[in-house]
Structure formats: structure tokens, C-alpha cells
Design a protein around this motif. Structure first.
Motif, PDB file in Angstrom:
ATOM      1  N   GLY A 180     -59.385 -21.274 -44.267  1.00  0.00           N
ATOM      2  CA  GLY A 180     -58.901 -21.553 -42.922  1.00  0.00           C
ATOM      3  C   GLY A 180     -57.922 -20.505 -42.434  1.00  0.00           C
ATOM      4  N   PHE A 186     -56.837 -26.738 -40.861  1.00  0.00           N
ATOM      5  CA  PHE A 186     -58.193 -26.719 -41.427  1.00  0.00           C
ATOM      6  C   PHE A 186     -58.221 -27.404 -42.791  1.00  0.00           C
ATOM      7  CE2 PHE A 186     -61.336 -24.698 -44.185  1.00  0.00           C
ATOM      8  CZ  PHE A 186     -62.493 -24.879 -43.451  1.00  0.00           C
ATOM      9  N   ASN A 228     -62.305 -20.242 -37.164  1.00  0.00           N
ATOM     10  CA  ASN A 228     -62.929 -20.717 -38.400  1.00  0.00           C
ATOM     11  C   ASN A 228     -64.442 -20.878 -38.249  1.00  0.00           C
ATOM     12  OD1 ASN A 228     -60.534 -20.841 -39.868  1.00  0.00           O
ATOM     13  ND2 ASN A 228     -60.058 -22.895 -39.111  1.00  0.00           N
TER      14      ASN A 228
END
Length: 306
Positions: A180, A186, A228
Motif C-alpha cells: 500500500g 490499505f 494502489n
């Protein structure tokens, strides 16, 4: 040469020639009808054995090629889903940015909360639907284990596939395997794709109030999510190129193996045609010679006629 009614050497020679010609003619007719000079191990044990082994390799490579084709479809499907998710995330960023214009209006925040909830449900629906034969590289669950045809397997978040005839395998990890972006929430263990990205309506709005923190920080959460997903699409693109290269080589290898078997076993039809004509002529001559040789015994009767 003496004449004998017990031993007709001419007839014996003619018969041997006829039998040999008939054997050769039978082999040639078989080659013409099957198109193969080596149809059984009896024709050529060495060539037949090598060809049989190569046929096994052709079957194995066919399975590899099928597996690569399936892997390409999974990657393509995942890439399409990820790109659709990116489109939705762009809408999310626009909505979140608009918080700066509506953070004092409870009604506007409530409407924006509903809009964001809809976006995240849409993201989860796209990710959940990106499944082919039980394989979903965008899956947020790692609990499922499936065994797929052509040597493929998945643990819900990754896919393994055979890349070569020797049994070599490659694994394509799913979205949860990427690192991440710094500062983002994330998570590779989320149960849904939006939760893996650290996104939910309550991330930005709760109780009809915009969350504390600068608008810049809230927008950055969305931008990190976009980064991401973009990183994953790049990973999918690289995997697609690799699989395409392996598929191209696999097709070439299959063609070469097939050509190799043909070189060992296929008959040269022009040569076999010429041989067939020659042997048919020799057969006719051998039959004629045998007829003449058999007639010599009858000539002995003329010696005893008065």
C-alpha cells in the motif's frame, strides 16, 4: 537346364519373387491409405517409439497452452474490473472534494454520504463479479481453495498456472499482495475490495458531520486508493505480456513437435505413388513369369508323344 516333373526351380523363383513383390505392395498400399510410412512399431521400432514420446509432449503442451489461455482470460477480466473501479474512484474523489463546499449542511452531507455509499457498493460489486471459474484476483477473501484444470489453482487472492512442458509454474498474486501507498489505510485482509482500500462512507462522514481533519487528508485517502489500484493494473499488464509471450512460444513449440512427428512417420505421397505403380507392374510380371514357369512341366509331355 534339365527338365524335372518333381522340382520346378523356375516356378519356385517366380513364386518367391511374386511373394516379395506382394509384401512390398501391401506395405506401400498401407502407406498410401494411411498417409504414414510408420503406422505401427512393426514398421520402424525406433521411429515409432520417438514419435510416441513426442505425441505425449504434444498433448502435454496442449494442456499448457489451454492453461495459458485461461490465465490470460483471468488477467484480462481482472484488468477490466480494475479499470472500471478506477473510474468509480475518480467519481469518489470528485465527491469527497466537494465536502469542502458542503461541510456545514447536514442535508448535503447526508446526500453525499448516500452517494459515497453507492460508489463503494459499486466498487465491491465490480470486484466481486470479476470471477472466472472460481478465480478472482480482486477477492478480499483468502479462505477459498480451488483446484482448476490445466494445473491451475487459486487461494482466492492468487492464481498459479503451468508455464512450460516440464511442469514449471508461475504464480500471479492478487490485489492483496501489493504494498500500500504510505499514509493510506490499505489493508490486504479486508473482506471487501473497498475495505481493502480503507474506504467507506464513514471514513469521510459520520453522524451527518464531516470527519475531523483537513480536506487535503481526506482527498489523499482517495488518491492513495487510486494509486494502489493503478499499481495493480500495471502488475496485471506485465503479467498479460508475459502470458502472451509464453502462449506464442507454446504455439510454436506445439507446431514444431507436430512437424517432428510428421517427419518421422508421414509418408512421401509422391514417392509412394511412384512405388505403387512400379510394384503393381512387377506384380503383373511376376504372375506372368509364374504362369510361364508352371507351363514348363507341360512341355515334358511332348517328349513322350509318338
Amino acid at each position: 537346364m534339365s527338365l524335372s516333373i518333381n522340382t520346378n526351380t523356375s516356378s519356385m523363383v517366380a513364386l518367391e519373387t511374386l511373394n516379395a513383390t506382394q509384401t512390398a505392395l501391401s506395405a506401400t498400399e498401407n502407406a498410401v491409405s494411411t498417409g504414414k510410412k510408420v503406422a505401427t512399431a512393426e514398421d520402424s521400432p525406433a521411429s515409432y517409439g520417438i514419435a510416441a514420446q513426442m505425441q505425449g509432449n504434444i498433448s502435454g503442451q496442449s494442456a499448457v497452452n489451454d492453461g495459458l489461455t485461461f490465465a490470460a482470460k483471468v488477467v484480462s477480466n481482472s484488468d477490466s474490473a480494475a479499470n472500471n473501479i478506477l473510474s468509480v474512484l475518480n467519481n469518489v474523489q470528485q465527491a469527497v472534494t466537494s465536502l469542502g463546499n458542503n461541510d456545514t449542511s447536514t442535508t448535503s452531507l447526508s446526500q453525499l454520504n448516500d452517494e459515497l455509499s453507492g460508489f463503494f457498493e459499486q466498487i465491491d460489486s465490480i470486484a466481486g463479479g470479476a470471477t472466472i471459474n472460481g478465480v478472482n484476483l480482486l477477492s478480499g477473501s483468502a479462505s477459498a481453495t480451488n483446484t482448476l484444470y490445466a494445473g491451475m489453482s487459486t487461494t482466492g487472492t492468487s492464481m498459479a498456472y503451468v508455464t512450460a512442458l516440464s511442469g514449471q509454474r508461475s504464480t500471479l498474486a492478487g490485489f492483496g499482495s501489493i504494498t500500500g501507498t504510505a499514509g493510506t489505510t490499505f489493508s490486504a485482509t479486508g473482506s471487501t475490495f473497498s475495505s481493502m482500500l480503507g474506504l467507506s462512507a464513514t471514513t469521510f462522514i459520520t453522524g451527518g458531520t464531516a470527519l475531523a481533519g483537513s480536506l487535503t487528508d481526506l482527498v489523499k485517502n482517495v488518491q492513495d486508493a487510486i494509486t494502489n489500484v493503478t499499481k495493480f493494473t500495471s502488475k496485471l499488464g506485465a503479467a498479460s505480456q508475459t502470458i502472451a509471450s509464453l502462449s506464442s512460444f507454446g504455439t510454436t513449440l506445439s507446431d514444431n513437435l507436430t512437424a517432428g512427428v510428421g517427419a518421422l512417420t508421414d509418408a512421401d505421397m509422391s514417392a509412394e505413388s511412384a512405388k505403387l505403380t512400379s510394384l503393381q507392374t512387377k506384380q503383373s510380371l511376376a504372375i506372368k513369369s509364374l504362369t510361364i514357369a508352371n507351363g514348363q512341366s507341360q512341355n515334358i509331355l511332348s517328349l513322350f508323344q509318338g
